[in-house]
Structures are given as C-alpha cells and as structure tokens.
Design an enzyme around this catalytic site. Structure first.
Site, PDB file in Angstrom:
ATOM      1  N   LEU A 105       0.734  -1.244   0.056  1.00 49.16           N
ATOM      2  CA  LEU A 105      -0.102   0.009   0.057  1.00 49.16           C
ATOM      3  C   LEU A 105       0.946   1.140  -0.192  1.00 49.16           C
ATOM      4  CD1 LEU A 105      -2.710  -0.910   2.664  1.00 49.16           C
ATOM      5  CD2 LEU A 105      -2.826  -1.154   0.119  1.00 49.16           C
ATOM      6  N   ASP A 106       0.628   2.074  -0.765  1.00 49.12           N
ATOM      7  CA  ASP A 106       1.554   3.535  -0.773  1.00 49.12           C
ATOM      8  C   ASP A 106       1.418   4.034   0.453  1.00 49.12           C
ATOM      9  OD1 ASP A 106       1.311   2.963  -3.584  1.00 49.12           O
ATOM     10  OD2 ASP A 106      -0.376   4.272  -3.788  1.00 49.12           O
ATOM     11  N   ALA A 107       2.292   4.721   0.889  1.00 43.33           N
ATOM     12  CA  ALA A 107       2.540   5.421   2.314  1.00 43.33           C
ATOM     13  C   ALA A 107       1.354   6.344   2.557  1.00 43.33           C
ATOM     14  CB  ALA A 107       3.906   6.480   2.328  1.00 43.33           C
TER      15      ALA A 107
END
Length: 244
Positions: A105-107
């Site tokens: 998951l992206d930051a």
C-alpha cells in the site's frame, strides 16, 4: 535428497516472496556454501548446503507468522528502508521472524495489509492467475460522471498497459466529494490513484477494506492481529497452496 530452486528455498524459509528472492539472487546478496550465486534456477538441497542472505544464514525451519494490519497513512509497505523512514513492521509486535508485506500500500494509502513470512503463500496470493480481490474505498474530489465511471469499469490505459475491468459502485456523493468502492485483482504500483488521475479525478483518501476474504472488522487503525487457523487455510486454498 530434496533439491529445489534457490528462490523457492528462500521463499519457503520466509526470507521474501519468490519474486523478491529472485531479485536478491540477481543482486548478488545470496551465497551457497560461501559462494555468491546470481544465476536463477540453480537447485540445491537446503539440508546439505549453507545458504545465506547478506551473510546471514537461512534457517532451515521457520515458524510461520500471519498478521493482519490496519495500516495508517505515513508508513512504508516494506520490511526496511535505507533512509530510516517508518515502515509497517514498526507497528507490529516484536518477533524474531523475518516478516514482509503481501503486496504494498502506498505511504499515503491506509487500510488492510497482510504480513507474513510464508513465501509460498505470498507468491500465490500475488499471482495474476488467482485474481484475488482487493477492495478499496476512495473519496474523490467532486462528482464522478457516468462517462468517467464507464471508463474506469471497462479498463483504463496507463503507461504500463490497460487495466483489467474493475467493479465499482458509488456509496455516496455530493457537490464536493464522491465516495466509491473499487474492486480490482491487479496489484500495480499506485494503480487506483493512477486510474482516477487518468480520468481527471483527484483522490482525497484511499483505504483498502478487504483483501480476499479478510476484512478490517473491529481492528483499529495502527493495530494488528494474528490470522485464525481457518483464515490461513482459506488463503492457502485461494492461493493454490498446500492446506495440510
């Protein structure tokens, strides 16, 4: 004598997914009996050879760990970061097992993230042929027109190719924000955000709420819990693994 491909040995030992293990081999981080091996496909018997990653011997037997994390914004979905930024492993209880996330998951994306040291399961869950559902809830700035929704559902041309058809339904909408549920089974980098950007929509908030049959029910943001035996068994079935 039981010989297996080197990347499979690393995955089964919980070092990394098979794909990441292949990258480790290519990068020269893996040795067998003290000799660096960079060729993929070489077979060894883990019981007869001393295999190491970054100079650390690979344990022959590793207890499997399966954790479900409700990831907050601001954490990287990686086991380590050379720049010292916060990773999802910082949120977990201390363990000697070498854990890594199943996908990323992206930051700036929050929500459900599976973390384990079961490389074989990870490989299966991420393999395109099993088409594991990933369900997101996105808040989009402004209105989402029927034409844009049609394009998103049918497949969007991105720089790395056309996306597979997505299932989408609008949960709520007003003049400022549209909340929509998205179901995809691909795992491209920042895929959901790029899909919406391609039709001129800005994502204000993005949260993964389901992966396969796993949900975030009663799990607070930043918290984690171990998977149940039944959940582990079902994931193994979904990923084509051995359920024994």
């Amino acid at each position: 004598m039981m010989e297996e491909r080197l990347q499979k040995i690393l995955a089964n030992a919980g070092i990394a997914s098979r794909r990441s293990a292949e990258e480790m081999i290519r990068a020269g981080r893996v040795t067998v009996d003290g000799v660096c091996v960079t060729e993929l496909g070489r077979k060894y018997d883990a019981a007869l050879h001393e295999i190491a990653v970054d100079g650390i011997p690979v344990q022959k037997e590793t207890e499997r760990v399966y954790l479900l994390l409700n990831k907050p914004v601001g954490y990287l979905s990686t086991a380590r970061d050379d720049r010292g930024r916060k990773t999802v492993l910082d949120l977990l209880p201390h363990t000697s097992a070498r854990l890594y996330p199943v996908g990323r998951l992206d930051a700036d994306t929050e929500g459900l993230l599976l973390i384990t040291n079961d490389g074989a399961m990870t490989q299966g869950l991420l393999h395109p042929r099993y088409e594991i559902d990933k369900v997101y809830r996105a808040e989009i700035e402004g209105a989402l027109t029927p034409e844009k929704l049609r394009h998103l559902r049918g497949g969007i041309l991105l720089e790395d190719g056309i996306t597979a058809p997505a299932r989408m339904r609008i949960l709520s909408a007003d003049d400022t924000v549209t909340t929509i549920e998205i179901v995809i089974h691909e795992g491209r980098n920042r895929q959901v955000r790029r899909m919406f950007a391609a039709v001129g929509c800005r994502v204000l908030r993005l949260r993964r709420v389901r992966f396969a049959m796993l949900t975030l029910k009663d799990l607070p943001c930043g918290a984690s819990r171990p998977l149940s035996a039944e959940e582990i068994r079902e994931l193994k079935v979904l990923s084509g693994g051995d359920v024994r």
